[in-house]
Design a protein around this motif. Structure first.
Motif, PDB file in Angstrom:
ATOM      1  N   TYR A  83       0.799  -1.227   0.000  1.00 39.52           N
ATOM      2  CA  TYR A  83       0.000   0.000   0.000  1.00 39.52           C
ATOM      3  C   TYR A  83       0.831   1.277   0.000  1.00 39.52           C
ATOM      4  O   TYR A  83       0.289   2.365   0.016  1.00 39.52           O
ATOM      5  CB  TYR A  83      -0.959   0.007   1.194  1.00 39.52           C
ATOM      6  N   GLY A  84       2.122   1.158   0.009  1.00 32.62           N
ATOM      7  CA  GLY A  84       2.957   2.347   0.012  1.00 32.62           C
ATOM      8  C   GLY A  84       4.404   1.974  -0.200  1.00 32.62           C
ATOM      9  O   GLY A  84       4.741   0.811  -0.424  1.00 32.62           O
ATOM     10  N   SER A 114       2.295   7.079  -0.450  1.00 29.65           N
ATOM     11  CA  SER A 114       1.348   6.275  -1.215  1.00 29.65           C
ATOM     12  C   SER A 114       0.534   7.199  -2.107  1.00 29.65           C
ATOM     13  O   SER A 114       0.336   8.370  -1.779  1.00 29.65           O
ATOM     14  CB  SER A 114       0.416   5.506  -0.273  1.00 29.65           C
ATOM     15  N   HIS A 132      -7.598   2.092   2.255  1.00 30.14           N
ATOM     16  CA  HIS A 132      -6.231   2.259   1.772  1.00 30.14           C
ATOM     17  C   HIS A 132      -5.398   3.018   2.806  1.00 30.14           C
ATOM     18  O   HIS A 132      -4.262   2.638   3.104  1.00 30.14           O
ATOM     19  CB  HIS A 132      -6.238   2.998   0.429  1.00 30.14           C
ATOM     20  N   PHE A 136      -2.244   1.426   4.582  1.00 33.49           N
ATOM     21  CA  PHE A 136      -0.977   2.110   4.334  1.00 33.49           C
ATOM     22  C   PHE A 136      -0.275   2.433   5.649  1.00 33.49           C
ATOM     23  O   PHE A 136       0.886   2.104   5.851  1.00 33.49           O
ATOM     24  CB  PHE A 136      -1.233   3.382   3.517  1.00 33.49           C
TER      25      PHE A 136
END
Length: 156
Positions: A83-84, A114, A132, A136
Motif C-alpha cells: 500500500y505504500g 502512497s 487504503h 498504508f
C-alpha cells in the motif's frame, strides 16, 4: 492543477464522519491515526477523478554516510509493501547564524508515501480511500517497527 477545495473538503468530511481525527492544513489535511499523523493531498486528474497522495513522516533520519546500507534495506522492505513505499527526503540543514554549514553531513528523513486514484468521490470510493489509508499506515508502521526492533535493523 489543484483539486477544487470542495473535493478536499468532501474527503475531509467523509474521513471525519468515519471517526478519524482530521485537521485541514494549507493545501491538504493531517489525519491522526493512533500515534501517527498522515498528511493527505488531493489533486484533480486531468483525465477525471482525483489523485490522493499520502505522506507518513516516520521521525527517522539518516546521514549521508549511511545511505548505501539504508537504501539496500529500504529496497528490501519496499518489496514487501503493498500500500505504500518508503522514501528518503533531504532535510534542510539548520542555520545557526543564518549561514548554512557546508561541512555538515547531509541528512534524509525516512517517509512512507502512497498514491491512490479515485475515479469519483462517491461512497464506494471514499470507503476505498479509508481502507487504503488504514492499510498504508499500518503496513508502513509495522514494517518499520519490525525492522527497528528486530535483529536485522535497516541494513540488508
Amino acid at each position: 492543477m489543484t483539486a477544487p477545495q470542495s473535493e478536499l473538503q468532501r474527503i475531509v468530511s467523509a474521513l471525519q464522519a468515519s471517526g478519524l481525527t482530521v485537521e485541514a492544513v494549507d493545501d491538504g489535511a493531517l489525519i491522526q491515526h493512533g500515534e501517527s499523523r498522515v498528511a493527505l493531498f488531493a489533486d484533480a486528474d486531468h483525465q477525471g477523478g482525483v489523485i490522493v497522495r499520502l505522506h507518513l513522516d516516520l521521525d527517522l533520519y539518516v546521514e549521508e554516510d549511511s545511505l548505501p546500507e539504508i537504501l539496500m534495506g529500504m529496497n528490501l522492505l519496499n518489496q514487501g509493501l503493498d500500500y505504500g513505499i518508503l522514501n528518503l527526503d533531504p532535510v534542510e540543514p539548520d542555520e545557526e547564524d543564518g549561514e548554512p554549514d557546508e561541512d555538515a553531513p547531509l541528512a534524509f528523513a525516512v517517509l512512507g508515501r502512497s498514491v491512490l486514484w479515485l475515479p469519483d468521490l462517491g461512497v464506494t470510493e471514499l470507503d476505498r480511500l479509508r481502507e487504503h489509508l488504514r492499510r498504508f499506515e499500518a503496513e508502513v508502521t509495522d514494517a518499520m517497527e519490525r525492522t527497528l526492533h528486530g535483529s536485522k535493523g535497516l541494513s540488508a
